[in-house]
Design a protein around this motif. Structure first.
Motif, PDB file in Angstrom:
ATOM      1  N   ASP A 166       0.804  -1.223   0.000  1.00  0.00           N
ATOM      2  CA  ASP A 166       0.000   0.000   0.000  1.00  0.00           C
ATOM      3  C   ASP A 166       0.837   1.272   0.000  1.00  0.00           C
ATOM      4  N   SER A 167       2.078   1.176   0.442  1.00  0.00           N
ATOM      5  CA  SER A 167       2.932   2.354   0.521  1.00  0.00           C
ATOM      6  C   SER A 167       4.395   1.939   0.448  1.00  0.00           C
ATOM      7  N   THR A 168       5.246   2.897   0.181  1.00  0.00           N
ATOM      8  CA  THR A 168       6.690   2.629   0.186  1.00  0.00           C
ATOM      9  C   THR A 168       7.136   2.237   1.580  1.00  0.00           C
ATOM     10  N   GLU A 169       6.564   2.865   2.600  1.00  0.00           N
ATOM     11  CA  GLU A 169       6.923   2.530   3.979  1.00  0.00           C
ATOM     12  C   GLU A 169       6.617   1.065   4.280  1.00  0.00           C
ATOM     13  N   ALA A 170       5.463   0.581   3.802  1.00  0.00           N
ATOM     14  CA  ALA A 170       5.092  -0.817   4.024  1.00  0.00           C
ATOM     15  C   ALA A 170       6.046  -1.750   3.283  1.00  0.00           C
ATOM     16  N   TYR A 171       6.454  -1.356   2.093  1.00  0.00           N
ATOM     17  CA  TYR A 171       7.401  -2.156   1.313  1.00  0.00           C
ATOM     18  C   TYR A 171       8.752  -2.217   2.027  1.00  0.00           C
ATOM     19  N   ILE A 172       9.210  -1.080   2.546  1.00  0.00           N
ATOM     20  CA  ILE A 172      10.475  -1.044   3.289  1.00  0.00           C
ATOM     21  C   ILE A 172      10.391  -1.935   4.531  1.00  0.00           C
ATOM     22  N   ALA A 173       9.266  -1.880   5.229  1.00  0.00           N
ATOM     23  CA  ALA A 173       9.089  -2.711   6.426  1.00  0.00           C
ATOM     24  C   ALA A 173       9.149  -4.193   6.059  1.00  0.00           C
ATOM     25  N   TYR A 174       8.556  -4.556   4.926  1.00  0.00           N
ATOM     26  CA  TYR A 174       8.617  -5.944   4.461  1.00  0.00           C
ATOM     27  C   TYR A 174      10.064  -6.353   4.170  1.00  0.00           C
ATOM     28  N   LEU A 175      10.804  -5.506   3.455  1.00  0.00           N
ATOM     29  CA  LEU A 175      12.197  -5.827   3.143  1.00  0.00           C
ATOM     30  C   LEU A 175      13.009  -6.018   4.428  1.00  0.00           C
ATOM     31  N   ARG A 176      12.749  -5.168   5.407  1.00  0.00           N
ATOM     32  CA  ARG A 176      13.491  -5.237   6.663  1.00  0.00           C
ATOM     33  C   ARG A 176      13.213  -6.540   7.411  1.00  0.00           C
ATOM     34  N   LYS A 177      11.943  -6.907   7.479  1.00  0.00           N
ATOM     35  CA  LYS A 177      11.544  -8.025   8.333  1.00  0.00           C
ATOM     36  C   LYS A 177      11.609  -9.385   7.642  1.00  0.00           C
ATOM     37  N   GLU A 178      11.366  -9.416   6.352  1.00  0.00           N
ATOM     38  CA  GLU A 178      11.159 -10.690   5.679  1.00  0.00           C
ATOM     39  C   GLU A 178      12.287 -11.121   4.733  1.00  0.00           C
ATOM     40  N   VAL A 179      13.115 -10.189   4.302  1.00  0.00           N
ATOM     41  CA  VAL A 179      14.159 -10.540   3.339  1.00  0.00           C
ATOM     42  C   VAL A 179      15.509 -10.577   4.048  1.00  0.00           C
ATOM     43  N   GLU A 180      16.177 -11.699   3.972  1.00  0.00           N
ATOM     44  CA  GLU A 180      17.485 -11.840   4.609  1.00  0.00           C
ATOM     45  C   GLU A 180      18.592 -11.800   3.558  1.00  0.00           C
ATOM     46  N   ILE A 181      19.718 -11.219   3.945  1.00  0.00           N
ATOM     47  CA  ILE A 181      20.880 -11.174   3.058  1.00  0.00           C
ATOM     48  C   ILE A 181      22.106 -11.688   3.811  1.00  0.00           C
ATOM     49  N   ASP A 182      23.051 -12.159   3.081  1.00  0.00           N
ATOM     50  CA  ASP A 182      24.285 -12.699   3.642  1.00  0.00           C
ATOM     51  C   ASP A 182      25.165 -11.535   4.112  1.00  0.00           C
ATOM     52  N   GLN A 183      25.397 -11.445   5.429  1.00  0.00           N
ATOM     53  CA  GLN A 183      26.183 -10.341   5.962  1.00  0.00           C
ATOM     54  C   GLN A 183      27.639 -10.391   5.500  1.00  0.00           C
ATOM     55  N   MET A 184      28.133 -11.554   5.202  1.00  0.00           N
ATOM     56  CA  MET A 184      29.488 -11.650   4.662  1.00  0.00           C
ATOM     57  C   MET A 184      29.550 -11.020   3.278  1.00  0.00           C
ATOM     58  N   LYS A 185      28.480 -11.181   2.532  1.00  0.00           N
ATOM     59  CA  LYS A 185      28.400 -10.560   1.212  1.00  0.00           C
ATOM     60  C   LYS A 185      28.374  -9.041   1.343  1.00  0.00           C
ATOM     61  N   VAL A 186      27.661  -8.560   2.350  1.00  0.00           N
ATOM     62  CA  VAL A 186      27.606  -7.112   2.587  1.00  0.00           C
ATOM     63  C   VAL A 186      29.000  -6.568   2.906  1.00  0.00           C
ATOM     64  N   LYS A 187      29.702  -7.262   3.779  1.00  0.00           N
ATOM     65  CA  LYS A 187      31.034  -6.809   4.201  1.00  0.00           C
ATOM     66  C   LYS A 187      32.053  -6.841   3.072  1.00  0.00           C
ATOM     67  N   SER A 188      31.856  -7.741   2.123  1.00  0.00           N
ATOM     68  CA  SER A 188      32.837  -7.903   1.048  1.00  0.00           C
ATOM     69  C   SER A 188      32.495  -7.109  -0.212  1.00  0.00           C
ATOM     70  N   LEU A 189      31.491  -6.252  -0.142  1.00  0.00           N
ATOM     71  CA  LEU A 189      31.117  -5.449  -1.307  1.00  0.00           C
ATOM     72  C   LEU A 189      32.269  -4.561  -1.757  1.00  0.00           C
ATOM     73  N   SER A 190      32.444  -4.440  -3.051  1.00  0.00           N
ATOM     74  CA  SER A 190      33.401  -3.463  -3.582  1.00  0.00           C
ATOM     75  C   SER A 190      32.826  -2.067  -3.372  1.00  0.00           C
ATOM     76  N   ASN A 191      33.667  -1.042  -3.486  1.00  0.00           N
ATOM     77  CA  ASN A 191      33.181   0.325  -3.340  1.00  0.00           C
ATOM     78  C   ASN A 191      32.084   0.646  -4.343  1.00  0.00           C
ATOM     79  N   GLU A 192      32.253   0.147  -5.569  1.00  0.00           N
ATOM     80  CA  GLU A 192      31.257   0.413  -6.604  1.00  0.00           C
ATOM     81  C   GLU A 192      29.922  -0.239  -6.269  1.00  0.00           C
TER      82      GLU A 192
END
Length: 244
Positions: free
Chosen positions: A106-132
């Protein structure tokens, strides 16, 4: 031009091409995610292009995206749509990996809340990101917060506006008070602020006196304790040359 001049010109062209390639990469991710929120007119891709502007080279792009992200994150957190520990690049990565589309919410805020709560990402992948990659995902995440802010205030806040306030080294609370002042005046786009202080024509058709009045109202909220003379000094200092 000579060898040195040719070399400098070549470097400048190469760096500029990096900026264009970066924006193209962001647009590609946004198109893949789909929906007007990301790739429509005024969507995340458009916002990011306005923020990056003529920036050249990944270090400069990363710096600009970081500066804008800090401002936007502060406002998003104040509005309750961002958790303190949440990073824009993580939000951008989650948007790319999510199987659900933004138009399902219904809103961007609701979409952001869904991404925060329901979508998981690999924290090692986050840490190893290139600057680009970090800059790209941070830009997308920041753009998402901006769309949420636009919806909350029912006002347009394009990338050029955010780039301007970042160049002026404004803080999130200051920018928020300008947004609130413009909204109170019935001004529909924050681009009027950036155009006004750059001395550009106001494409929206808003009268310059209305914009100057809104800026002054914002300044009064930011600096309630200072004199009228000091307020006018603050007002006249809001020019792009002073920030460069």
């Amino acid at each position: 031009m000579g060898l040195i001049g040719d070399f400098i010109s070549g470097v400048g062209s190469a760096l500029s091409a990096v900026g264009s390639a970066f924006c193209s990469a962001v647009s590609g991710v946004c198109s893949a995610i789909g929906g007007a929120l990301f790739s429509g007119a005024g969507g995340v891709a458009s916002i990011v292009t306005g923020i990056v502007g003529t920036a050249v080279g990944i270090p400069q792009i990363l710096s600009i995206v970081g500066a804008v992200g800090t401002i936007v994150s502060g406002i998003a957190q104040w509005l309750g749509m961002k958790e303190p520990e949440e990073k824009p690049e993580e939000l951008g990565m989650k948007a790319e990996e999510s199987e659900r589309k933004p138009e399902e919410f219904d809103s961007t805020e609701a979409y952001i809340a869904y991404l925060r709560k329901e979508v998981e990402i690999d924290q090692m992948k986050v840490k190893s990101l290139s600057n680009e990659d970090r800059a790209r995902y941070a830009a997308i995440g920041t753009g998402l917060y901006i769309k949420g802010i636009e919806e909350k205030y029912d006002i347009e806040a394009p990338g050029e506006f955010w780039r301007t306030v970042a160049d002026l080294h404004m803080k999130g609370d200051e920018v928020r008070k300008y947004i609130e002042a413009f909204k109170e005046k019935g001004i529909g786009s924050m681009k009027d602020l950036s155009d006004y202080i750059k001395g550009k024509p106001l494409e929206s058709g808003t009268e310059p006196r209305e914009v100057s009045g809104a800026i002054m109202d914002g300044l009064k909220e930011i600096y309630p304790e200072i004199s009228d003379k000091e307020l006018m000094e603050k007002f006249t200092s809001l020019t792009m040359p002073s920030a460069e």
